[in-house]
Design an enzyme around this catalytic site. Structure first.
Site, short mmCIF file in Angstrom:
data_model
loop_
_atom_site.label_atom_id
_atom_site.label_comp_id
_atom_site.label_asym_id
_atom_site.label_seq_id
_atom_site.Cartn_x
_atom_site.Cartn_y
_atom_site.Cartn_z
N LYS A 24 0.85 -1.19 0.00
CA LYS A 24 0.00 0.00 0.00
C LYS A 24 0.88 1.24 0.00
O LYS A 24 1.81 1.36 0.81
CB LYS A 24 -0.88 -0.03 1.25
C1 E4P Z 1 -8.43 1.84 3.81
O1 E4P Z 1 -7.58 1.17 3.26
C2 E4P Z 1 -8.26 2.55 5.06
O2 E4P Z 1 -7.53 1.71 5.93
C3 E4P Z 1 -9.55 2.85 5.76
O3 E4P Z 1 -10.67 2.46 5.00
C4 E4P Z 1 -9.66 4.20 6.36
O4 E4P Z 1 -10.90 4.33 7.00
P1 E4P Z 1 -11.21 5.51 8.03
O5 E4P Z 1 -11.36 6.78 7.24
O6 E4P Z 1 -12.50 5.12 8.67
O7 E4P Z 1 -10.05 5.58 8.97
#
Ligand code: E4P
Length: 216
Positions: free
Chosen positions: A83
């Protein structure tokens, strides 16, 4: 539509995997910090719970170090997906890692143009954050729709991984506009099965069945 679980909670992931609702897992540095576990250990354990992609995020901000971190993370397991943040350095690292056939998830996407760039450098997934746009009174769903249109216009193969999903309506709306994948916390995925009329109907069926005195 694929279901990814946005969590490092091993029990919760395993529970949903048993039901058949886990196509992959996403994590981020905040999720890892919340787990209180060693990053590489917890990613290795999650990778054993699902054959699907498990996103593990780099923490460097320059492309060369991101590439090094990505290669290290990829060695943890065959299903690790690296990522990377949606910055120019992150895109450069994505371009290099994609050419090495390492799966990539470009994260923190908040605009259609950012998604266009991620597709151009060969990202496996683009992660538009719906909830964080809604938090500042912008329309997260519109972003998913715009990316769908752009990717379909040009036949980009990058999968739209709708992220920052906070409720069951987000899931439904993503399915309607054609997101390829959603990633959501375990509780949101479990809540998808709930309906008050299902509970009421089941209670009535069981009461009537009990009155027959039969068993199966
Ligand atoms: C996605 O890969 C992220 O880890 C995640 O969806 C972020 O979500 P949040 O905005 O609720 O922290």
């Amino acid at each position: 539509m694929k279901f990814f679980i946005d969590s490092a909670d091993l029990d919760a992931i395993a529970e949903l995997a048993d039901v058949g609702l886990v196509d992959g897992v996403t994590t981020n540095p905040s999720i890892i910090a919340k787990s209180g576990r060693n990053f590489k250990d917890v990613i290795a354990e999650i990778c054993r719970l699902t054959p699907g992609h498990v996103s593990a995020e780099v923490v460097a901000t320059d492309a060369d170090t991101m590439i090094k971190e990505g290669r290290i993370l990829r060695k943890i397991a065959e299903n690790v997906c690296v990522k990377l943040p949606l910055t120019l350095d992150g895109l450069k690292a994505c371009n290099t890692l994609s050419k090495e056939e390492i799966p990539t998830n470009v994260t923190l996407c908040f605009s259609p143009n950012q998604a266009l760039l991620a597709a151009k450098v060969g990202a496996t997934y683009i992660s538009p954050f719906i909830g964080r746009l809604d938090d500042i009174t912008l329309d997260g769903l519109e972003l998913i729709e715009d990316i769908r249109t752009i990717y379909d216009n040009y036949g980009f193969e990058t999968e739209i991984l709708a992220a920052s999903i906070r409720n069951v309506n987000h899931v439904k709306e993503c399915a309607i506009v054609g997101a390829d994948v959603i990633t959501a916390p375990p509780q949101v995925v479990k809540s998808l099965a709930n309906h008050v009329l299902t509970d009421k109907g089941l209670a009535a069926f069981l009461k009537d069945w009990e009155g027959t005195g039969q068993s199966i």
